[in-house]
Design a protein around this motif. Structure first.
Motif, PDB file in Angstrom:
ATOM      1  N   UNK A  14      45.319  71.368 101.080  1.00 33.72           N
ATOM      2  CA  UNK A  14      45.942  72.570 101.639  1.00 33.72           C
ATOM      3  C   UNK A  14      44.879  73.419 102.328  1.00 33.72           C
ATOM      4  N   UNK A  15      45.183  73.894 103.515  1.00 38.60           N
ATOM      5  CA  UNK A  15      44.223  74.753 104.216  1.00 38.60           C
ATOM      6  C   UNK A  15      44.855  76.089 104.560  1.00 38.60           C
ATOM      7  N   UNK A  16      44.014  77.100 104.656  1.00 43.16           N
ATOM      8  CA  UNK A  16      44.445  78.416 105.130  1.00 43.16           C
ATOM      9  C   UNK A  16      43.433  78.862 106.168  1.00 43.16           C
ATOM     10  N   UNK A  35      42.288  77.952  95.805  1.00 36.87           N
ATOM     11  CA  UNK A  35      43.550  77.300  95.473  1.00 36.87           C
ATOM     12  C   UNK A  35      44.615  77.602  96.519  1.00 36.87           C
ATOM     13  N   UNK A  36      44.613  78.820  97.048  1.00 39.36           N
ATOM     14  CA  UNK A  36      45.599  79.168  98.062  1.00 39.36           C
ATOM     15  C   UNK A  36      46.920  79.577  97.474  1.00 39.36           C
ATOM     16  N   UNK A  37      47.826  79.930  98.343  1.00 41.58           N
ATOM     17  CA  UNK A  37      49.161  80.352  97.911  1.00 41.58           C
ATOM     18  C   UNK A  37      49.878  79.201  97.226  1.00 41.58           C
ATOM     19  N   UNK A  59      38.399  78.775 108.081  1.00 43.51           N
ATOM     20  CA  UNK A  59      39.311  77.904 107.338  1.00 43.51           C
ATOM     21  C   UNK A  59      38.776  77.628 105.935  1.00 43.51           C
ATOM     22  N   UNK A  60      39.671  77.741 104.968  1.00 41.97           N
ATOM     23  CA  UNK A  60      39.374  77.348 103.590  1.00 41.97           C
ATOM     24  C   UNK A  60      40.255  76.148 103.244  1.00 41.97           C
ATOM     25  N   UNK A  61      39.722  75.227 102.443  1.00 41.44           N
ATOM     26  CA  UNK A  61      40.453  74.008 102.081  1.00 41.44           C
ATOM     27  C   UNK A  61      40.500  73.860 100.563  1.00 41.44           C
ATOM     28  N   UNK A  62      41.693  73.658 100.030  1.00 44.56           N
ATOM     29  CA  UNK A  62      41.854  73.453  98.588  1.00 44.56           C
ATOM     30  C   UNK A  62      41.694  71.969  98.235  1.00 44.56           C
ATOM     31  N   UNK A  63      41.585  71.695  96.946  1.00 47.93           N
ATOM     32  CA  UNK A  63      41.398  70.322  96.449  1.00 47.93           C
ATOM     33  C   UNK A  63      42.444  69.355  96.989  1.00 47.93           C
ATOM     34  N   UNK A  64      43.689  69.823  97.082  1.00 49.96           N
ATOM     35  CA  UNK A  64      44.781  68.930  97.496  1.00 49.96           C
ATOM     36  C   UNK A  64      44.913  68.827  99.010  1.00 49.96           C
TER      37      UNK A  64
END
Lengths: 201, 263
Positions: free
Chosen positions: B83-85, A8-10, B76-81
Protein backbone atom coordinates in the motif's frame (compact mmCIF):
# COMPACT_ATOMS: atom_id res chain seq x y z
CA UNK A 1 9.48 -2.07 -3.28
CA UNK A 2 10.88 0.39 -0.74
CA UNK A 3 8.94 -0.28 2.44
CA UNK A 4 8.81 2.69 4.81
CA UNK A 5 9.69 1.61 8.36
CA UNK A 6 6.67 1.71 10.64
CA UNK A 7 4.24 2.98 8.00
CA UNK A 8 0.87 1.24 7.99
CA UNK A 9 -1.39 3.80 6.33
CA UNK A 10 -5.13 4.13 6.44
CA UNK A 11 -7.31 1.06 6.86
CA UNK A 12 -7.48 -0.73 3.51
CA UNK A 13 -10.77 -0.38 1.77
CA UNK A 14 -11.68 -2.62 -1.10
CA UNK A 15 -12.80 0.13 -3.42
CA UNK A 16 -12.65 -0.80 -7.09
CA UNK A 17 -13.56 2.81 -7.93
CA UNK A 18 -10.32 4.16 -6.49
CA UNK A 19 -7.55 4.59 -9.10
CA UNK A 20 -3.96 3.74 -8.14
CA UNK A 21 -2.29 6.20 -5.76
CA UNK A 22 -5.57 7.95 -4.89
CA UNK A 23 -7.39 8.28 -1.58
CA UNK A 24 -11.02 9.00 -0.78
CA UNK A 25 -11.37 12.67 0.22
CA UNK A 26 -14.82 12.03 1.71
CA UNK A 27 -16.81 15.24 1.98
CA UNK A 28 -13.86 17.50 1.19
CA UNK A 29 -13.64 19.18 -2.17
CA UNK A 30 -10.29 20.98 -2.29
CA UNK A 31 -9.91 24.04 -4.53
CA UNK A 32 -6.60 24.20 -6.39
CA UNK A 33 -6.90 26.91 -9.04
CA UNK A 34 -3.69 28.86 -9.61
CA UNK A 35 -5.44 32.12 -10.43
CA UNK A 36 -7.76 34.60 -8.75
CA UNK A 37 -11.36 33.35 -8.84
CA UNK A 38 -13.05 35.52 -11.49
CA UNK A 39 -16.20 37.50 -10.85
CA UNK A 40 -18.20 36.07 -13.75
CA UNK A 41 -21.99 36.47 -13.86
CA UNK A 42 -24.11 34.01 -15.88
CA UNK A 43 -25.23 36.95 -18.07
CA UNK A 44 -21.59 37.58 -18.99
CA UNK A 45 -20.72 33.93 -19.60
CA UNK A 46 -20.30 32.64 -23.15
CA UNK A 47 -19.06 29.36 -24.59
CA UNK A 48 -17.57 29.06 -28.07
CA UNK A 49 -16.44 26.12 -30.19
CA UNK A 50 -14.32 26.87 -33.24
CA UNK A 51 -11.22 25.69 -35.08
CA UNK A 52 -11.68 22.59 -37.26
CA UNK A 53 -15.48 22.60 -37.28
CA UNK A 54 -18.02 23.18 -40.04
CA UNK A 55 -20.04 25.82 -38.18
CA UNK A 56 -18.23 27.64 -35.37
CA UNK A 57 -20.63 29.12 -32.88
CA UNK A 58 -20.93 30.86 -29.54
CA UNK A 59 -23.64 30.11 -26.97
CA UNK A 60 -24.74 32.46 -24.25
CA UNK A 61 -26.22 31.32 -20.93
CA UNK A 62 -29.80 31.05 -22.22
CA UNK A 63 -28.82 29.31 -25.45
CA UNK A 64 -26.69 26.76 -23.63
CA UNK A 65 -29.52 26.02 -21.21
CA UNK A 66 -31.91 25.47 -24.15
CA UNK A 67 -29.95 22.32 -25.03
CA UNK A 68 -31.10 19.01 -23.50
CA UNK A 69 -30.15 18.72 -19.83
CA UNK A 70 -27.77 15.94 -18.91
CA UNK A 71 -26.34 14.89 -15.56
CA UNK A 72 -23.20 13.14 -14.36
CA UNK A 73 -23.30 11.07 -11.21
CA UNK A 74 -20.08 9.35 -10.28
CA UNK A 75 -16.53 10.03 -9.17
CA UNK A 76 -13.84 12.64 -9.80
CA UNK A 77 -10.08 12.29 -9.37
CA UNK A 78 -7.51 15.03 -8.72
CA UNK A 79 -3.84 14.62 -9.62
CA UNK A 80 -2.87 15.71 -6.08
CA UNK A 81 -4.18 12.27 -4.98
CA UNK A 82 -7.70 12.87 -3.73
CA UNK A 83 -10.77 11.29 -5.29
CA UNK A 84 -14.34 12.23 -4.51
CA UNK A 85 -17.10 9.69 -4.81
CA UNK A 86 -20.75 10.03 -5.75
CA UNK A 87 -20.71 13.61 -6.97
CA UNK A 88 -23.67 14.97 -8.91
CA UNK A 89 -23.23 17.55 -11.67
CA UNK A 90 -25.98 18.99 -13.87
CA UNK A 91 -25.42 20.53 -17.27
CA UNK A 92 -25.38 19.70 -20.94
CA UNK A 93 -23.52 16.90 -22.68
CA UNK A 94 -20.67 18.19 -24.82
CA UNK A 95 -22.03 15.97 -27.60
CA UNK A 96 -25.00 18.34 -27.88
CA UNK A 97 -22.65 21.28 -28.53
CA UNK A 98 -20.39 19.34 -30.88
CA UNK A 99 -23.37 18.08 -32.90
CA UNK A 100 -24.18 21.69 -33.75
CA UNK A 101 -20.68 22.73 -34.85
CA UNK A 102 -19.89 19.43 -36.65
CA UNK A 103 -16.17 18.67 -36.13
CA UNK A 104 -14.20 18.13 -39.31
CA UNK A 105 -12.61 14.74 -39.95
CA UNK A 106 -9.16 16.25 -39.47
CA UNK A 107 -9.89 17.36 -35.87
CA UNK A 108 -8.06 15.15 -33.38
CA UNK A 109 -7.35 17.35 -30.36
CA UNK A 110 -8.86 20.21 -28.42
CA UNK A 111 -7.55 23.10 -26.39
CA UNK A 112 -10.14 24.01 -23.77
CA UNK A 113 -9.79 27.56 -22.43
CA UNK A 114 -11.29 29.50 -19.58
CA UNK A 115 -12.54 33.04 -19.12
CA UNK A 116 -9.36 33.49 -17.04
CA UNK A 117 -7.22 32.33 -19.96
CA UNK A 118 -6.39 28.97 -18.36
CA UNK A 119 -5.84 26.29 -20.99
CA UNK A 120 -5.80 22.50 -21.04
CA UNK A 121 -5.46 20.08 -23.95
CA UNK A 122 -7.47 16.94 -24.60
CA UNK A 123 -7.90 14.35 -27.34
CA UNK A 124 -11.22 15.05 -29.05
CA UNK A 125 -12.20 11.42 -28.43
CA UNK A 126 -12.19 12.12 -24.67
CA UNK A 127 -14.89 14.76 -25.13
CA UNK A 128 -17.40 12.71 -27.13
CA UNK A 129 -19.61 9.70 -26.54
CA UNK A 130 -21.34 10.98 -23.41
CA UNK A 131 -18.14 11.34 -21.40
CA UNK A 132 -17.92 15.13 -21.12
CA UNK A 133 -20.23 17.93 -20.07
CA UNK A 134 -20.57 21.66 -19.62
CA UNK A 135 -21.68 21.70 -15.97
CA UNK A 136 -23.75 24.48 -14.41
CA UNK A 137 -24.87 22.80 -11.20
CA UNK A 138 -23.41 20.75 -8.39
CA UNK A 139 -25.58 18.74 -6.05
CA UNK A 140 -28.67 20.53 -7.32
CA UNK A 141 -27.35 24.06 -6.72
CA UNK A 142 -25.57 26.53 -9.02
CA UNK A 143 -21.89 25.69 -9.32
CA UNK A 144 -19.90 27.85 -6.87
CA UNK A 145 -17.43 30.36 -8.38
CA UNK A 146 -14.40 28.75 -6.71
CA UNK A 147 -15.38 25.42 -8.29
CA UNK A 148 -15.68 26.98 -11.74
CA UNK A 149 -19.14 28.52 -11.68
CA UNK A 150 -21.13 29.63 -13.48
CA UNK A 151 -19.95 26.88 -15.88
CA UNK A 152 -17.05 24.47 -16.12
CA UNK A 153 -15.94 21.71 -18.40
CA UNK A 154 -16.45 18.27 -16.82
CA UNK A 155 -14.39 15.31 -18.04
CA UNK A 156 -14.59 13.00 -15.04
CA UNK A 157 -12.70 10.06 -16.54
CA UNK A 158 -9.49 12.17 -16.62
CA UNK A 159 -7.63 13.94 -13.79
CA UNK A 160 -9.62 16.98 -12.81
CA UNK A 161 -7.22 19.66 -14.06
CA UNK A 162 -8.63 18.75 -17.51
CA UNK A 163 -12.09 19.88 -16.38
CA UNK A 164 -11.41 23.58 -16.99
CA UNK A 165 -13.21 25.96 -14.64
CA UNK A 166 -15.02 29.07 -15.99
CA UNK A 167 -15.04 27.41 -19.40
CA UNK A 168 -15.00 29.88 -22.30
CA UNK A 169 -14.44 27.69 -25.30
CA UNK A 170 -12.92 24.81 -27.22
CA UNK A 171 -10.57 25.14 -30.17
CA UNK A 172 -10.47 21.97 -32.31
CA UNK A 173 -7.05 21.22 -33.82
CA UNK A 174 -5.39 18.54 -35.94
CA UNK A 175 -2.55 18.20 -33.42
CA UNK A 176 -1.94 18.27 -29.66
CA UNK A 177 -0.90 21.53 -27.97
CA UNK A 178 0.02 21.48 -24.28
CA UNK A 179 -2.09 23.66 -21.99
CA UNK A 180 -1.10 25.41 -18.76
CA UNK A 181 -0.35 22.47 -16.47
CA UNK A 182 0.84 20.37 -19.37
CA UNK A 183 3.53 23.01 -19.99
CA UNK A 184 4.30 22.89 -16.28
CA UNK A 185 5.25 19.23 -16.28
CA UNK A 186 1.89 17.47 -16.21
CA UNK A 187 0.81 14.64 -18.47
CA UNK A 188 -0.74 15.33 -21.89
CA UNK A 189 -3.73 13.02 -21.30
CA UNK A 190 -4.06 12.46 -17.54
CA UNK A 191 -5.79 9.10 -17.27
CA UNK A 192 -6.05 8.33 -13.52
CA UNK A 193 -6.37 4.58 -14.12
CA UNK A 194 -2.94 4.58 -15.75
CA UNK A 195 -1.66 7.11 -13.22
CA UNK A 196 -0.64 9.59 -15.93
CA UNK A 197 0.26 12.41 -13.56
CA UNK A 198 3.40 13.87 -15.04
CA UNK A 199 4.96 14.14 -18.45
CA UNK A 200 6.74 10.83 -19.00
CA UNK A 201 4.43 8.75 -16.77
CA UNK B 1 3.21 30.92 -22.47
CA UNK B 2 6.34 29.96 -20.64
CA UNK B 3 8.16 33.22 -20.41
CA UNK B 4 11.27 32.47 -18.39
CA UNK B 5 13.64 29.69 -19.17
CA UNK B 6 16.19 28.29 -16.77
CA UNK B 7 18.96 25.79 -17.03
CA UNK B 8 16.64 23.06 -15.84
CA UNK B 9 14.21 23.67 -18.67
CA UNK B 10 13.86 20.48 -20.66
CA UNK B 11 11.06 21.56 -22.94
CA UNK B 12 9.07 24.69 -23.49
CA UNK B 13 6.91 24.34 -26.56
CA UNK B 14 5.15 27.59 -27.28
CA UNK B 15 1.40 27.30 -27.50
CA UNK B 16 0.41 28.26 -31.00
CA UNK B 17 -3.22 28.72 -29.98
CA UNK B 18 -3.69 31.73 -27.74
CA UNK B 19 -7.04 32.05 -26.00
CA UNK B 20 -8.89 35.38 -26.28
CA UNK B 21 -8.10 36.11 -22.64
CA UNK B 22 -4.42 36.03 -21.80
CA UNK B 23 -3.97 33.58 -18.93
CA UNK B 24 -3.94 35.29 -15.58
CA UNK B 25 -0.96 33.24 -14.47
CA UNK B 26 1.53 32.78 -17.27
CA UNK B 27 4.00 30.01 -16.53
CA UNK B 28 7.31 30.88 -15.01
CA UNK B 29 9.48 27.91 -15.81
CA UNK B 30 9.04 24.63 -17.58
CA UNK B 31 9.63 21.49 -15.56
CA UNK B 32 11.97 18.76 -16.63
CA UNK B 33 9.96 15.65 -17.39
CA UNK B 34 12.99 13.59 -16.42
CA UNK B 35 13.20 14.72 -12.80
CA UNK B 36 9.43 14.73 -12.40
CA UNK B 37 9.10 11.08 -13.34
CA UNK B 38 11.80 9.34 -11.34
CA UNK B 39 11.25 8.26 -7.73
CA UNK B 40 14.37 8.78 -5.63
CA UNK B 41 15.21 7.55 -2.16
CA UNK B 42 15.41 10.33 0.43
CA UNK B 43 16.98 9.69 3.83
CA UNK B 44 15.78 11.61 6.85
CA UNK B 45 18.76 13.26 8.55
CA UNK B 46 17.23 15.72 11.02
CA UNK B 47 13.92 16.72 12.61
CA UNK B 48 13.41 20.22 14.00
CA UNK B 49 10.27 21.29 15.81
CA UNK B 50 8.91 24.61 14.58
CA UNK B 51 5.60 24.93 16.46
CA UNK B 52 3.40 22.57 18.52
CA UNK B 53 1.85 21.37 15.23
CA UNK B 54 4.62 21.71 12.67
CA UNK B 55 8.12 20.33 12.30
CA UNK B 56 10.87 20.52 9.69
CA UNK B 57 12.23 17.30 8.17
CA UNK B 58 15.66 17.46 6.53
CA UNK B 59 16.23 14.86 3.84
CA UNK B 60 19.37 13.75 2.05
CA UNK B 61 18.60 13.32 -1.65
CA UNK B 62 22.00 12.77 -3.27
CA UNK B 63 20.75 12.93 -6.86
CA UNK B 64 18.43 15.91 -6.31
CA UNK B 65 18.34 17.86 -9.58
CA UNK B 66 17.90 21.20 -7.83
CA UNK B 67 14.79 23.33 -7.53
CA UNK B 68 13.64 26.92 -7.60
CA UNK B 69 12.05 28.54 -4.55
CA UNK B 70 8.29 27.89 -4.56
CA UNK B 71 8.39 24.48 -6.21
CA UNK B 72 7.04 21.31 -4.60
CA UNK B 73 7.66 17.60 -4.78
CA UNK B 74 5.65 14.43 -4.44
CA UNK B 75 6.47 12.18 -1.51
CA UNK B 76 5.57 8.51 -1.19
CA UNK B 77 5.41 6.12 1.75
CA UNK B 78 5.03 2.35 1.24
CA UNK B 79 3.59 -0.13 3.73
CA UNK B 80 4.61 -3.79 4.12
CA UNK B 81 1.71 -4.99 1.98
CA UNK B 82 2.61 -2.65 -0.87
CA UNK B 83 0.00 0.00 0.00
CA UNK B 84 1.33 3.44 -0.86
CA UNK B 85 0.33 6.96 0.10
CA UNK B 86 1.63 9.99 -1.78
CA UNK B 87 1.27 13.71 -1.16
CA UNK B 88 2.50 16.97 -2.62
CA UNK B 89 4.67 19.06 -0.29
CA UNK B 90 6.28 22.44 -0.85
CA UNK B 91 10.02 22.62 -0.45
CA UNK B 92 11.06 24.84 2.45
CA UNK B 93 14.78 25.07 1.85
CA UNK B 94 16.48 27.40 -0.59
CA UNK B 95 18.21 25.82 -3.54
CA UNK B 96 21.78 24.91 -2.59
CA UNK B 97 24.35 22.27 -3.37
CA UNK B 98 24.15 20.47 -0.02
CA UNK B 99 22.42 17.40 -1.44
CA UNK B 100 19.68 18.02 1.12
CA UNK B 101 16.20 19.48 1.00
CA UNK B 102 13.85 20.42 3.83
CA UNK B 103 10.08 20.03 4.19
CA UNK B 104 7.99 21.57 6.94
CA UNK B 105 4.83 19.59 7.64
CA UNK B 106 1.77 20.28 9.73
CA UNK B 107 0.56 17.35 11.75
CA UNK B 108 -2.80 16.93 10.02
CA UNK B 109 -5.50 15.25 12.11
CA UNK B 110 -5.90 11.74 10.75
CA UNK B 111 -3.24 12.38 8.11
CA UNK B 112 -1.57 9.09 7.24
CA UNK B 113 1.55 10.69 5.78
CA UNK B 114 2.02 13.68 8.09
CA UNK B 115 1.03 11.41 10.98
CA UNK B 116 3.87 9.04 10.13
CA UNK B 117 6.34 11.93 9.96
CA UNK B 118 5.23 13.36 13.30
CA UNK B 119 4.89 10.17 15.32
CA UNK B 120 7.09 7.48 13.74
CA UNK B 121 9.86 9.03 11.65
CA UNK B 122 13.39 9.33 12.94
CA UNK B 123 16.76 10.09 11.36
CA UNK B 124 17.88 7.25 9.12
CA UNK B 125 14.40 6.46 7.82
CA UNK B 126 13.96 6.34 4.07
CA UNK B 127 11.09 7.68 2.00
CA UNK B 128 10.70 8.32 -1.73
CA UNK B 129 10.39 11.63 -3.54
CA UNK B 130 9.97 12.79 -7.11
CA UNK B 131 10.42 16.30 -8.35
CA UNK B 132 10.78 19.20 -8.30
CA UNK B 133 7.32 19.76 -9.75
CA UNK B 134 5.27 22.61 -11.11
CA UNK B 135 6.89 25.80 -12.32
CA UNK B 136 4.00 28.24 -12.00
CA UNK B 137 4.64 29.10 -8.34
CA UNK B 138 8.41 29.24 -8.72
CA UNK B 139 10.30 32.46 -8.07
CA UNK B 140 13.66 32.57 -9.84
CA UNK B 141 14.67 35.66 -7.86
CA UNK B 142 14.22 37.99 -10.79
CA UNK B 143 11.15 40.10 -9.96
CA UNK B 144 10.11 42.02 -6.84
CA UNK B 145 8.24 39.47 -4.74
CA UNK B 146 5.27 40.18 -2.50
CA UNK B 147 4.68 37.01 -0.48
CA UNK B 148 1.48 36.37 1.48
CA UNK B 149 1.00 33.14 3.41
CA UNK B 150 -0.99 31.67 6.26
CA UNK B 151 -0.15 28.74 8.51
CA UNK B 152 2.06 26.25 6.72
CA UNK B 153 1.34 28.20 3.53
CA UNK B 154 4.47 30.11 4.47
CA UNK B 155 6.64 27.10 3.58
CA UNK B 156 7.20 27.74 -0.16
CA UNK B 157 7.45 31.46 0.58
CA UNK B 158 10.20 30.79 3.13
CA UNK B 159 12.19 29.07 0.42
CA UNK B 160 12.03 32.39 -1.44
CA UNK B 161 13.02 34.43 1.63
CA UNK B 162 15.96 32.12 2.31
CA UNK B 163 17.03 32.24 -1.34
CA UNK B 164 16.83 36.03 -1.33
CA UNK B 165 19.02 36.13 1.76
CA UNK B 166 21.49 33.43 0.73
CA UNK B 167 22.16 35.09 -2.60
CA UNK B 168 22.10 38.61 -1.22
CA UNK B 169 19.59 39.59 -3.90
CA UNK B 170 18.88 43.29 -4.30
CA UNK B 171 15.40 42.81 -5.79
CA UNK B 172 12.74 43.81 -3.21
CA UNK B 173 11.00 41.03 -1.27
CA UNK B 174 8.31 41.37 1.42
CA UNK B 175 6.49 38.70 3.40
CA UNK B 176 3.13 38.95 5.14
CA UNK B 177 2.60 35.83 7.22
CA UNK B 178 -0.60 35.04 9.11
CA UNK B 179 -0.68 32.73 12.13
CA UNK B 180 -3.16 32.11 14.93
CA UNK B 181 -0.66 33.29 17.51
CA UNK B 182 3.06 33.74 18.15
CA UNK B 183 3.46 30.10 19.25
CA UNK B 184 1.95 28.95 15.92
CA UNK B 185 4.20 31.14 13.77
CA UNK B 186 6.44 28.82 11.75
CA UNK B 187 10.07 30.02 11.33
CA UNK B 188 9.46 32.77 13.92
CA UNK B 189 13.14 33.12 14.78
CA UNK B 190 14.22 33.51 11.16
CA UNK B 191 12.20 36.53 10.09
CA UNK B 192 13.84 39.88 9.51
CA UNK B 193 12.70 43.33 8.50
CA UNK B 194 11.21 41.93 5.27
CA UNK B 195 8.45 40.21 7.26
CA UNK B 196 5.22 41.43 8.86
CA UNK B 197 3.42 38.80 10.96
CA UNK B 198 -0.38 38.97 11.26
CA UNK B 199 -1.90 37.26 14.30
CA UNK B 200 -5.53 36.17 14.12
CA UNK B 201 -6.25 34.87 17.65
CA UNK B 202 -3.59 36.06 20.03
CA UNK B 203 -0.63 38.41 19.74
CA UNK B 204 2.23 39.78 21.80
CA UNK B 205 1.46 42.86 23.87
CA UNK B 206 0.97 45.90 21.69
CA UNK B 207 0.35 43.93 18.49
CA UNK B 208 -3.21 43.98 17.16
CA UNK B 209 -5.20 40.75 16.77
CA UNK B 210 -7.20 40.14 13.61
CA UNK B 211 -7.11 38.75 10.12
CA UNK B 212 -5.23 40.14 7.14
CA UNK B 213 -6.77 43.40 5.92
CA UNK B 214 -6.29 45.98 3.18
CA UNK B 215 -4.38 48.05 5.74
CA UNK B 216 -1.63 45.41 5.85
CA UNK B 217 -1.27 45.47 2.06
CA UNK B 218 -1.47 49.22 1.50
CA UNK B 219 2.05 50.19 2.65
CA UNK B 220 3.61 47.32 0.70
CA UNK B 221 1.75 48.08 -2.52
CA UNK B 222 2.66 51.75 -2.03
CA UNK B 223 6.34 50.85 -2.36
CA UNK B 224 5.78 50.34 -6.10
CA UNK B 225 9.07 48.62 -6.91
CA UNK B 226 10.43 48.92 -10.44
CA UNK B 227 8.59 46.44 -12.65
CA UNK B 228 5.85 45.97 -10.06
CA UNK B 229 5.23 43.22 -7.51
CA UNK B 230 4.83 39.59 -8.46
CA UNK B 231 2.44 38.37 -5.73
CA UNK B 232 2.62 34.81 -4.38
CA UNK B 233 -0.25 33.69 -2.14
CA UNK B 234 -0.22 30.36 -0.30
CA UNK B 235 -2.58 28.90 2.29
CA UNK B 236 -5.98 27.32 2.71
CA UNK B 237 -8.53 28.03 0.00
CA UNK B 238 -10.38 30.36 2.36
CA UNK B 239 -7.25 32.37 3.04
CA UNK B 240 -6.21 32.36 -0.62
CA UNK B 241 -9.61 33.68 -1.71
CA UNK B 242 -9.50 36.38 0.97
CA UNK B 243 -5.92 37.49 0.30
CA UNK B 244 -6.25 37.44 -3.49
CA UNK B 245 -9.45 39.49 -3.32
CA UNK B 246 -7.70 42.07 -1.13
CA UNK B 247 -4.83 42.23 -3.61
CA UNK B 248 -7.15 42.79 -6.58
CA UNK B 249 -9.11 45.44 -4.70
CA UNK B 250 -5.85 47.19 -3.83
CA UNK B 251 -4.93 47.38 -7.49
CA UNK B 252 -2.55 44.45 -7.88
CA UNK B 253 -2.98 43.19 -11.49
CA UNK B 254 -4.74 39.81 -11.68
CA UNK B 255 -2.04 38.47 -13.99
CA UNK B 256 0.60 39.18 -11.34
CA UNK B 257 -1.00 37.04 -8.62
CA UNK B 258 0.01 33.38 -8.26
CA UNK B 259 -1.96 31.22 -5.86
CA UNK B 260 -1.06 27.89 -4.31
CA UNK B 261 -3.89 26.40 -2.26
CA UNK B 262 -3.72 23.48 0.16
CA UNK B 263 -5.28 20.28 -1.07
Amino acid sequence: MNVTRGFTGRPRVDNPGLPPGQYDAGDDWPVLSAEVTPDLAPADWTFRIDGLVERPRTWDWEQAHALPASAYEGDIHCVTSWSKFGVRFGGVSLDAFLDEVRPQAAATHVVAYSHTGYTTNLPLADLTGGRAWIAFAYDGAPLAPEHGGPARLLVPHLYFWKSAKWIAGLRLLDHDEPGFWEQNGYHARGNPWEEQRYSGD
Amino acid sequence: MTETSTSQTAFAPPTAFTPPTRFAVPGRIAVSSGTATVWQTATLTEIRRETPHAATFRLAVPAWAGHLPGQHLMLRLTAQDGYTAQRHYSIASAPDDSGHIELTLDHVAGGEVSGWFHTVAEPGDEVEVRGPLSGFFAWPGDRPALLIGAGSGVVPLMSMVRHHRARGLAVPLRLLVSARGPEELIYAREYGTETTPVFTRSAPAGVPVGRLTAAHLAPLLAERPTGGWEAYVCGSNGFAEHASRLLVEAGQPVDRIRIERFG
